[in-house]
Design a protein around this motif. Structure first.
Motif, short mmCIF file in Angstrom:
data_model
loop_
_atom_site.label_atom_id
_atom_site.label_comp_id
_atom_site.label_asym_id
_atom_site.label_seq_id
_atom_site.Cartn_x
_atom_site.Cartn_y
_atom_site.Cartn_z
N PHE A 185 -8.56 10.98 -20.40
CA PHE A 185 -7.35 10.38 -19.72
C PHE A 185 -6.64 9.99 -20.94
CE2 PHE A 185 -9.59 10.56 -15.77
CZ PHE A 185 -8.54 10.96 -14.80
N ALA A 186 -7.25 9.04 -21.94
CA ALA A 186 -6.44 8.75 -22.87
C ALA A 186 -5.83 9.77 -24.08
CB ALA A 186 -7.32 7.60 -23.65
N ILE A 187 -6.63 10.69 -24.23
CA ILE A 187 -6.27 11.82 -25.31
C ILE A 187 -5.13 12.66 -24.58
CG2 ILE A 187 -7.05 13.98 -26.24
CD1 ILE A 187 -9.88 12.61 -26.79
N GLY A 188 -5.24 12.90 -23.37
CA GLY A 188 -4.34 13.64 -22.50
C GLY A 188 -3.06 12.92 -22.38
N ASP A 241 -4.67 30.87 -9.84
CA ASP A 241 -5.01 30.20 -8.75
C ASP A 241 -5.63 28.93 -8.94
OD1 ASP A 241 -4.30 32.15 -6.96
OD2 ASP A 241 -6.23 33.02 -6.72
N ALA A 242 -6.24 28.65 -9.94
CA ALA A 242 -6.89 27.37 -10.30
C ALA A 242 -5.95 26.37 -11.00
CB ALA A 242 -7.97 27.62 -11.50
N ILE A 243 -4.95 26.76 -11.80
CA ILE A 243 -4.03 25.98 -12.33
C ILE A 243 -2.91 25.72 -11.07
CG2 ILE A 243 -1.90 25.92 -13.83
CD1 ILE A 243 -3.54 27.92 -15.71
N ALA A 244 -2.78 26.50 -10.25
CA ALA A 244 -1.70 26.10 -9.06
C ALA A 244 -2.41 25.07 -8.28
CB ALA A 244 -1.47 27.52 -8.38
N ALA A 245 -3.83 25.18 -7.92
CA ALA A 245 -4.50 24.30 -7.19
C ALA A 245 -4.31 22.71 -7.92
CB ALA A 245 -6.10 24.52 -7.00
N VAL A 246 -4.78 22.87 -9.40
CA VAL A 246 -4.45 21.45 -10.09
C VAL A 246 -3.23 21.04 -10.06
CG1 VAL A 246 -4.74 20.65 -12.57
CG2 VAL A 246 -6.42 22.25 -11.76
N ILE A 247 -2.18 21.87 -9.97
CA ILE A 247 -0.76 21.26 -10.04
C ILE A 247 -0.49 20.54 -8.70
CG2 ILE A 247 1.82 21.67 -9.94
CD1 ILE A 247 1.00 23.97 -11.88
N ILE A 248 -0.76 21.32 -7.58
CA ILE A 248 -0.52 20.65 -6.06
C ILE A 248 -1.57 19.47 -5.96
CG2 ILE A 248 0.50 22.99 -5.24
CD1 ILE A 248 -1.86 22.78 -3.56
N GLY A 249 -2.42 19.46 -6.65
CA GLY A 249 -3.31 18.41 -6.58
C GLY A 249 -3.04 17.10 -7.15
N GLY A 250 -1.98 17.08 -8.10
CA GLY A 250 -1.36 15.82 -8.69
C GLY A 250 -1.55 15.76 -10.05
N THR A 251 -2.24 16.51 -10.79
CA THR A 251 -2.66 16.51 -12.05
C THR A 251 -1.38 16.93 -13.01
OG1 THR A 251 -4.90 16.89 -11.65
CG2 THR A 251 -4.13 17.24 -14.03
N LEU A 252 -0.89 16.15 -13.80
CA LEU A 252 0.13 16.36 -14.73
C LEU A 252 -0.05 17.65 -15.72
CD1 LEU A 252 1.57 12.85 -15.54
CD2 LEU A 252 2.38 14.70 -14.01
N LEU A 253 0.73 18.50 -15.99
CA LEU A 253 0.64 19.70 -16.71
C LEU A 253 0.56 19.22 -18.17
CD1 LEU A 253 2.17 22.63 -15.42
CD2 LEU A 253 -0.16 22.62 -16.02
N THR A 254 1.15 17.83 -18.33
CA THR A 254 1.04 17.57 -19.64
C THR A 254 0.02 16.59 -19.98
OG1 THR A 254 2.46 15.39 -18.74
CG2 THR A 254 3.83 17.31 -20.01
N GLY A 256 -3.08 13.41 -19.03
CA GLY A 256 -3.20 11.85 -19.07
C GLY A 256 -3.18 11.53 -17.49
N ARG A 257 -3.04 12.28 -16.57
CA ARG A 257 -3.05 11.79 -15.26
C ARG A 257 -3.57 12.89 -14.13
NH1 ARG A 257 1.98 8.95 -12.63
NH2 ARG A 257 2.74 11.14 -12.02
N GLY A 258 -4.29 12.59 -13.34
CA GLY A 258 -4.77 13.41 -12.24
C GLY A 258 -6.14 13.09 -11.59
N THR A 259 -6.29 13.64 -10.47
CA THR A 259 -7.38 13.57 -9.81
C THR A 259 -8.11 14.84 -9.44
OG1 THR A 259 -6.62 13.96 -7.51
CG2 THR A 259 -6.35 11.49 -8.75
N LEU A 260 -9.68 14.65 -9.35
CA LEU A 260 -10.37 16.06 -9.31
C LEU A 260 -10.25 16.26 -7.60
CD1 LEU A 260 -12.04 18.24 -10.34
CD2 LEU A 260 -13.94 16.63 -10.16
N ILE A 261 -10.34 14.98 -7.03
CA ILE A 261 -10.40 15.32 -5.43
C ILE A 261 -9.22 16.04 -5.12
CG2 ILE A 261 -10.33 14.19 -3.29
CD1 ILE A 261 -12.93 14.24 -4.64
#
Length: 310
Positions: A185-188, A241-254, A256-261
């Motif tokens: 998270f820190a590096i991101g 599909d994987a990147i789309a799932a990550v995006i709608i899951g709330g992980t920032l493409l930039t 540093g922030r996101g959730t696996l759930i």
């Protein structure tokens, strides 16, 4: 309410709405068989999504996951590999996935190549190598142990779903309960600040791509078992599909922030949508339009949430 928790609840609400639509429009939607089909379909792309989530939280991107999975499935199902049995097949798939991640990570972390370009090159190379090894033909899985993975059920639930759950659990612990996760998270969030704080940013970035590759190797065994083949056509557009799932899951493409759930809920949303379209005999192009609209809405919501935080 915490933004991540609120988003996850929102995705759960979307799933509930989809279930209501499914029950209303298709008699077979709520059957145990169909629900297990949805979970099984989500398992393979879900395992890949775990790796993609880790990479994106760390500030990177991995476009190669679909074809790295295909290459691993092909390499693990050659006649020479299968001759040594299931243990060697699994090891081969994991080694190929991790090896591809190692190459991509090295190019990005030490070669200073932009992640988009490095992983795009890996996608193309993995596709070509998979076609070369297989001769553009599907290779049949003859090992009964590997073939049985997809047909085995424990307490009525397919073994593939348990594998998916295990990978998610390990990924969640890694991101939320370890020093490795905090560093990710820190590096991101700010790689330069992380470097000044004494973190080995390059080495850590390299490891993120190796983890993504390992997830591809696991998914390769799963898809080889499910389809009883190793093929260069496996994993087409899985990266999107994987990147789309990550995006709608709330992980920032930039990063540093996101959730696996959140990412896993995103996988379930897309898989359920696909299932609904199939049950209602709707055109694939309409399904893709719906997915595209969901992604745009998620990005707009994400941008709005960021502005609200600042």
């Amino acid at each position: 309410m915490d933004t991540g928790a609120g988003r996850n609840l929102g995705l759960v609400a979307v799933l509930v709405v989809l279930v209501v639509i499914g029950v209303s429009t298709a008699d077979t939607f709520a059957t145990t068989s169909n629900l297990l089909t949805i979970l099984t379909s989500a398992s393979i792309i879900g395992v890949i999504t775990v790796g993609v989530t880790v990479v994106i939280i760390g500030g990177g991107i991995d476009l190669s996951v679909g074809k790295v999975m295909a290459l691993a499935s092909v390499w693990a199902t050659t006649l020479a590999t299968q001759a040594y049995g299931p243990v060697v097949m699994v090891f081969c798939a994991l080694a190929v996935g991790a090896g591809c991640g190692l190459v991509s990570g090295t190019l990005i972390a030490y070669g200073r190549i932009v992640p988009f370009i490095a992983t795009l090159a890996m996608l193309i190379s993995a596709q070509g190598l998979a076609e070369r090894i297989s001769g553009k033909r599907s290779q049949i899985v003859t090992d009964p142990t590997i073939a049985a993975i997809a047909t085995t059920r424990v307490l009525g639930i397919p073994l593939l779903v348990y594998i998916f759950a295990a990978v998610v659990a390990v990924g969640w612990v890694l991101l939320n309960r370890t020093t490795f996760g905090r560093r990710t998270f820190a590096i991101g969030g700010n790689p330069e600040a992380a470097r000044l704080a004494g973190l080995h940013v390059r080495r850590h970035t390299l490891l993120l791509y190796v983890i993504s590759g390992l997830c591809c190797g696991i998914a390769a065994i799963m898809i080889a078992s499910l389809t009883t083949t190793g093929s260069s056509t496996h994993g087409t557009l899985y990266e999107l599909d994987a990147i789309a799932a990550v995006i709608i899951g709330g992980t920032l493409l930039t990063g540093g922030r996101g959730t696996l759930i959140g990412s896993i809920l995103g996988v379930l949303v897309f898989t359920t949508i696909t299932n609904l379209f199939i049950l209602n005999n709707l055109a694939t192009e309409v399904q893709n339009i719906a997915k595209g609209l969901i992604i745009v809405a998620a990005v707009l919501f994400q941008s709005r949430a960021r502005r609200a935080d600042t």
